[in-house]
Design a protein around this motif. Structure first.
Motif, PDB file in Angstrom:
ATOM      1  N   GLN A   7       0.831  -1.198   0.000  1.00  0.00           N
ATOM      2  CA  GLN A   7       0.000   0.000   0.000  1.00  0.00           C
ATOM      3  C   GLN A   7       0.865   1.248   0.000  1.00  0.00           C
ATOM      4  O   GLN A   7       1.812   1.375   0.766  1.00  0.00           O
ATOM      5  N   SER A   8       0.550   2.200  -0.900  1.00  0.00           N
ATOM      6  CA  SER A   8       1.190   3.515  -0.885  1.00  0.00           C
ATOM      7  C   SER A   8       0.101   4.572  -1.015  1.00  0.00           C
ATOM      8  O   SER A   8      -1.086   4.256  -1.040  1.00  0.00           O
ATOM      9  N   ASP A   9       0.503   5.830  -1.115  1.00  0.00           N
ATOM     10  CA  ASP A   9      -0.485   6.907  -1.175  1.00  0.00           C
ATOM     11  C   ASP A   9      -1.335   6.850  -2.431  1.00  0.00           C
ATOM     12  O   ASP A   9      -2.505   7.220  -2.409  1.00  0.00           O
ATOM     13  N   SER A  10      -0.762   6.384  -3.531  1.00  0.00           N
ATOM     14  CA  SER A  10      -1.469   6.493  -4.804  1.00  0.00           C
ATOM     15  C   SER A  10      -1.893   5.155  -5.393  1.00  0.00           C
ATOM     16  O   SER A  10      -2.585   5.119  -6.407  1.00  0.00           O
ATOM     17  N   ILE A  11      -1.492   4.070  -4.761  1.00  0.00           N
ATOM     18  CA  ILE A  11      -1.736   2.772  -5.383  1.00  0.00           C
ATOM     19  C   ILE A  11      -1.703   1.659  -4.338  1.00  0.00           C
ATOM     20  O   ILE A  11      -1.044   1.783  -3.306  1.00  0.00           O
ATOM     21  N   ILE A  12      -2.459   0.597  -4.603  1.00  0.00           N
ATOM     22  CA  ILE A  12      -2.312  -0.647  -3.839  1.00  0.00           C
ATOM     23  C   ILE A  12      -1.892  -1.723  -4.834  1.00  0.00           C
ATOM     24  O   ILE A  12      -2.639  -2.065  -5.760  1.00  0.00           O
ATOM     25  N   SER A  13      -0.654  -2.191  -4.683  1.00  0.00           N
ATOM     26  CA  SER A  13      -0.129  -3.223  -5.567  1.00  0.00           C
ATOM     27  C   SER A  13      -0.454  -4.600  -4.989  1.00  0.00           C
ATOM     28  O   SER A  13      -0.411  -4.792  -3.780  1.00  0.00           O
ATOM     29  N   ILE A  14      -0.777  -5.523  -5.876  1.00  0.00           N
ATOM     30  CA  ILE A  14      -1.118  -6.879  -5.452  1.00  0.00           C
ATOM     31  C   ILE A  14      -0.215  -7.849  -6.200  1.00  0.00           C
ATOM     32  O   ILE A  14      -0.212  -7.908  -7.431  1.00  0.00           O
ATOM     33  N   CYS A  15       0.559  -8.605  -5.452  1.00  0.00           N
ATOM     34  CA  CYS A  15       1.382  -9.667  -6.018  1.00  0.00           C
ATOM     35  C   CYS A  15       0.690 -10.986  -5.712  1.00  0.00           C
ATOM     36  O   CYS A  15       0.462 -11.322  -4.552  1.00  0.00           O
ATOM     37  N   SER A  16       0.341 -11.708  -6.748  1.00  0.00           N
ATOM     38  CA  SER A  16      -0.327 -13.013  -6.556  1.00  0.00           C
ATOM     39  C   SER A  16       0.619 -14.126  -6.977  1.00  0.00           C
ATOM     40  O   SER A  16       1.246 -14.059  -8.037  1.00  0.00           O
ATOM     41  N   ILE A  17       0.733 -15.152  -6.126  1.00  0.00           N
ATOM     42  CA  ILE A  17       1.665 -16.254  -6.360  1.00  0.00           C
ATOM     43  C   ILE A  17       0.913 -17.569  -6.225  1.00  0.00           C
ATOM     44  O   ILE A  17       0.265 -17.825  -5.198  1.00  0.00           O
ATOM     45  N   SER A  18       1.006 -18.384  -7.246  1.00  0.00           N
ATOM     46  CA  SER A  18       0.412 -19.727  -7.174  1.00  0.00           C
ATOM     47  C   SER A  18       1.124 -20.638  -8.166  1.00  0.00           C
ATOM     48  O   SER A  18       1.426 -20.229  -9.295  1.00  0.00           O
ATOM     49  N   ASN A  19       1.437 -21.854  -7.704  1.00  0.00           N
ATOM     50  CA  ASN A  19       2.075 -22.866  -8.557  1.00  0.00           C
ATOM     51  C   ASN A  19       3.310 -22.337  -9.284  1.00  0.00           C
ATOM     52  O   ASN A  19       3.489 -22.566 -10.485  1.00  0.00           O
ATOM     53  N   GLY A  20       4.138 -21.599  -8.553  1.00  0.00           N
ATOM     54  CA  GLY A  20       5.380 -21.120  -9.131  1.00  0.00           C
ATOM     55  C   GLY A  20       5.227 -19.939 -10.070  1.00  0.00           C
ATOM     56  O   GLY A  20       6.202 -19.481 -10.653  1.00  0.00           O
ATOM     57  N   ARG A  21       4.004 -19.434 -10.238  1.00  0.00           N
ATOM     58  CA  ARG A  21       3.783 -18.268 -11.095  1.00  0.00           C
ATOM     59  C   ARG A  21       3.527 -17.037 -10.235  1.00  0.00           C
ATOM     60  O   ARG A  21       2.912 -17.121  -9.179  1.00  0.00           O
ATOM     61  N   MET A  22       3.996 -15.891 -10.707  1.00  0.00           N
ATOM     62  CA  MET A  22       3.759 -14.653  -9.987  1.00  0.00           C
ATOM     63  C   MET A  22       3.219 -13.610 -10.959  1.00  0.00           C
ATOM     64  O   MET A  22       3.739 -13.447 -12.067  1.00  0.00           O
ATOM     65  N   LYS A  23       2.184 -12.909 -10.531  1.00  0.00           N
ATOM     66  CA  LYS A  23       1.611 -11.840 -11.347  1.00  0.00           C
ATOM     67  C   LYS A  23       1.394 -10.603 -10.487  1.00  0.00           C
ATOM     68  O   LYS A  23       1.195 -10.699  -9.277  1.00  0.00           O
TER      69      LYS A  23
END
Length: 942
Positions: A590-606
């Motif tokens: 979380q930052s002032d202008s954005i909420i970044s989401i890192c999703s990880i499953s089965n060795g993949r990251m997006k």
């Protein structure tokens, strides 16, 4: 960027007292006194002759007055290379020993002057050895004039300050104040407070301001003796208010006071320029354009004066002008001054690897990015990098830097990344940004490994890393990253979430009682002003407490950090990243202008990101309130969060469990309430939470699933000890958190009874017996803190159903509340009916799960880079891989139903902790319970 220079200049000013000499009238002739007065203005050759003449006179029957003059000549000669050697001090002492003059101040001061010799040559450890020896000798003597002794201890405090050893510096500054007060030496008493003001500046600006004001009071006692030190306190207060406390009107008033005090002193032009720049920046922030214009007229006049132009440090003044224009966003003028500063530095023939050159390069480089001269920045960045590495491997170089240099370099890298990310263009390489970010990590690791500092200093350093994590997490930058760059960034940022490993036991800076008293004294002082008749008494009480207690907690007693923590964190995050399972990890930044989401499953990251406009920010801040009011579905942020998460769930394939690693205020939101395919998320998936990827992997690896012995405890509070309630109420009021604790009391005296906690524990005990599991229950007056602690290491699950109090201001005062024993003392550690967060860290636990069945146990102070400072944290650090806690005030009876259902599914159906909690929540949903009745309890663990 600017503040680094401000406090370097302040550091130089504090040193003005460092080598202060004194005229000795006892035992000297008028001719010798006159000779002493001339020493400061002598040439090097005259100094050499004067020393030799007095040394020969002392050897051949002279008096201690000759040794006194030898010391004063040496004091000047040691400033020049090749004019004096340590062997000459040894010869002076040999003669004194032969004459039997060892028990004299003159003999002791030979060690002090030799210490000064080594200090000037950068050998501070050797200097301190001699200083401390000299001070101990002077302390043993019955002196007529105590100035040398007090000056000596002032020097020791000052040098430890230059070495970054805050604890030792503060200790000797306190000794300096005590000795100066005893012997009525106002200038050194004030000087001690000046050092304390600097030492506390980064830890607590309000305390720093208080020490400055105390020193100013002392300086006002005798203008003739201490008048020259008054401007220094005004300078500290100017900078504190202009840059840290953000009280711009006060900054202007203190700057004016300092300038008036220093009106007739023409030898401090740099300091005057600095104050005028502070005024200009304050007028800028106050939007006072007329005064701003007037301030710059004065600045320009002084900048062109002979005192500044002819100074050997003219380039520093030019650089400070560039910084000033940078702060007020006049980038064109800032760039011009940076160029002029660099030109002046080179024209004066300063070394090409000089310390200040790196600052000139980096400040100008930041400016080039600001004005979008990216090509010029790239070439200058290479120059900066070459300067700092000097052809050496980076790891070798930073191990040779001292603390000040490391902090300075860390700030430089922060400025570079923040400027690059603010004006990101394709011309700037993402790999370059990540390279700098990785170097920041190496610097922080080096700082923590080589130096012992307080938790606040740790947070100061990690705040720079957090700031750049937020800078790099911007959508336009993440969208340009390759998958490999995203993985690299996530692995670094996930390690950043593990700084609690460094700081795990440092939250307990001083005892809870002292912490509460400190807050009470500060609040009491804040309710008065300087015109109030009680102000001075309150102020003196506050200063005394800070001197006696607060300073002791500034620095660590031992270095708890180990470089392997970072490496281990990185490896465990990598293990999560590479694992193939039916789990989905959602890591939020979380930052002032954005909420970044890192999703990880089965060795993949997006990666995906939710931009935060002003309207969405407002709904974000209202989210928890809307959940409690049951109108969260109309909250736009909730709607956006559901919208952005749905494709992640769709794309993740077959998943059974979701692990949430939240950030900031999202730590307080139960994601089970997210709607996915017209159902609550909890209806489709098990959900658990954690504070960092490292701790999640630790929970996965360390969860045993043992259910052999269970302890359940429930104080009822029907006949509670009023002294417990009174102590708790006093603490809550001193912190100004009475509203947050509403509902804990049944009247204005006693704690509210919790009849269903007893029924909850009794029902759990029935399930244990039914499944032949060993259990121990403690109810009512048996449910004491001491009873909890007894044999606590023997239990696999510990269930605590009671009142809980969570402080957002002072997390260490968060606590669970128990019944009191007859002999209990509510002020005694480990037997006061309170289990504090601080105490939970130290519990000898082997439990696999701790259940905190109480109100708001998962709530606390949110610290960037640390997560939420709340009660579960203490149990996790004590070795418990799983904790169930609550996010808000919970209903006594409905909590009992949820908890009983949890144990039934856990013990009878052999579910995992997350499965059992999910099934218990589904039972509540089927009974028609509202989300506020079941969603507030979350599993922090695997």
């Amino acid at each position: 960027m600017r503040i680094v220079f401000l406090f370097i200049l302040l550091f130089v000013q504090i040193g003005n007292l460092f080598a202060q000499k004194y005229l000795k009238t006892q035992g000297t002739t008028k001719q010798q006194q006159e000779e002493y007065r001339r020493i400061d203005n002598m040439s090097v050759d005259s100094l050499k002759l004067g020393f030799s003449r007095n040394f020969e006179a002392y050897k051949s029957g002279g008096t201690l007055a000759n040794l006194y003059l030898c010391n004063n000549y040496a004091n000047e000669l040691i400033k020049y290379n090749g004019t004096f050697t340590p062997e000459q001090f040894a010869k002076m002492r040999d003669v004194a020993e032969m004459k039997g003059d060892t028990l004299t101040e003159e003999y002791a001061i030979t060690y002090a002057e030799e210490a000064l010799y080594y200090f000037y040559r950068g050998k501070r450890e050797k200097s301190q050895e001699l200083n401390i020896f000299s001070f101990s000798r002077l302390k043993q003597l019955e002196l007529i004039n105590y100035t040398p002794m007090v000056n000596m201890v002032y020097k020791i405090a000052f040098i430890y300050d230059t070495m970054g050893e805050t604890e030792r510096s503060s200790h000797y500054a306190k000794v300096c104040i005590e000795e100066a007060t005893k012997h009525k030496l106002n200038v050194f008493e004030a000087g001690g407070y000046l050092i304390l003001a600097k030492n506390t500046l980064n830890y607590d600006p309000e305390i720093s301001s208080a020490f400055s004001k105390k020193g100013l009071q002392i300086a006002n006692r005798d203008v003739n003796e201490t008048g020259h030190i008054k401007p220094l306190f005004f300078n500290v207060l100017t900078k504190l208010n202009a840059y840290l406390l953000k009280d711009y009107q006060a900054a202007i008033q203190y700057a004016d006071s300092s300038l008036i005090c220093d009106r007739d002193k023409r030898n401090n032009a740099e300091g005057m320029l600095d104050l005028l720049q502070c005024k200009a920046i304050s007028h800028y922030n106050l939007k006072d354009d007329i005064s701003l214009k007037d301030a710059f007229l004065h600045i320009d006049t002084l900048l062109n004066s002979d005192d500044i132009v002819n100074s050997s440090r003219y380039y520093v003044s030019l650089k400070s002008m560039g910084n000033t224009y940078y702060v007020i966003k006049d980038f064109r003028k800032a760039e011009n001054y940076y160029r002029e500063a660099l030109k002046e530095y080179k024209s004066e023939g300063y070394p090409v690897d000089g310390y200040d050159l790196g600052g000139l390069y980096t400040d100008r480089g930041t400016m080039l990015v600001k004005v979008r001269e990216f090509e010029k920045f790239d070439s200058l960045y290479k120059a900066t990098n070459n300067f700092f590495t000097k052809g050496m491997p980076f790891d070798s170089l930073i191990n040779a830097f001292d603390f000040v240099e490391l902090k300075y370099l860390l700030k430089n890298y922060y400025n570079q990344i923040s400027a690059l990310c603010e004006n990101n263009k394709k011309e700037i390489s993402i790999d370059s940004v990540l390279d700098i970010y990785e170097k920041e990590f190496q610097l922080v690791k080096t700082i923590f490994n080589r130096f012992d500092f307080s938790s606040k200093t740790i947070l100061t350093q990690t705040a720079l890393l957090n700031g750049n994590k937020n800078n790099i997490s911007k959508e336009r930058i993440l969208n340009r990253m390759t998958p490999a760059q995203k993985r690299r960034f996530w692995l670094l940022s996930s390690s950043l979430k593990n700084f609690e490993l460094v700081n795990q036991k440092l939250i307990k800076n001083y005892s809870s009682n002292e912490n509460s008293e400190f807050r009470r004294l500060r609040n009491r002082l804040a309710r008065t002003d300087e015109k109030d008749s009680l102000y001075q008494d309150y102020f003196d009480d506050y200063i005394s407490f800070c001197m006696d207690h607060y300073l002791n907690g500034l620095s660590r007693k031992e270095n708890l950090f180990n470089l392997s923590n970072f490496d281990q964190s990185y490896r465990k995050a990598q293990k999560l990243l590479e694992s193939e399972s039916d789990n989905l990890i959602l890591d939020f930044y979380q930052s002032d202008s954005i909420i970044s989401i890192c999703s990880i499953s089965n060795g993949r990251m997006k990666y995906t990101a939710i931009p935060l406009d002003l309207k969405l920010k407002k709904d974000f801040t209202r989210l928890i309130r809307d959940v409690k009011a049951l109108n969260y579905k109309s909250n736009r942020f909730y709607q956006q969060l559901s919208k952005y998460l749905a494709p992640i769930f769709d794309d993740a394939g077959k998943i059974r469990k979701i692990h949430i690693i939240a950030d900031g205020e999202l730590l307080m939101f139960p994601f089970e309430l997210i709607e996915y395919k017209d159902r609550f998320l909890i209806e489709s998936f098990d959900v658990s939470y954690n504070y960092s990827p490292y701790l999640l992997q630790e929970s996965i690896e360390n969860t045993r699933g043992n259910l052999e012995q269970i302890l359940a405890i429930a104080p009822g509070f029907e006949n509670s000890d009023n002294s417990i309630a009174q102590v708790l109420r006093d603490d809550i009021e001193s912190l100004g958190e009475s509203e947050d604790a509403a509902g804990m009391y049944r009247d204005n005296r006693d704690l509210a009874p919790l009849p269903y906690t007893k029924k909850e524990v009794q029902a759990i005990n029935s399930i244990l017996k039914k499944n032949n599991i060993k259990g121990k229950i403690l109810l009512d007056n048996q449910a004491t803190e001491q009873a909890l602690r007894k044999d606590i290491r023997n239990y696999d699950i510990i269930h605590i159903a009671t009142h809980g109090y969570s402080s957002k201001k002072e997390p260490g005062l968060s606590r669970l509340i128990f019944s009191s024993e007859n002999e209990a003392d509510v002020s005694a550690e480990n037997n006061d009916s309170f289990l504090y967060l601080d105490e939970a860290y130290e519990l000898p636990l082997n439990a696999d799960l701790v259940v905190l069945s109480a109100c708001k146990t998962g709530v606390g102070k949110i610290v960037e880079g640390e997560g939420v400072m709340a009660l579960p944290r203490g149990f996790i650090y004590a070795g418990v891989p799983n904790v169930i806690a609550s996010l808000w005030k919970v209903h006594d009876k409905k909590t009992k139903d949820l908890m009983v259902a949890f144990y039934r599914h856990l013990l009878e159906e052999k579910c995992s902790y997350s499965e059992a909690l999910r099934m218990a929540k589904l039972d509540c949903i089927s009974k028609g319970y509202l989300p506020i009745d079941w969603a507030g309890f979350i599993l922090i663990g695997a």
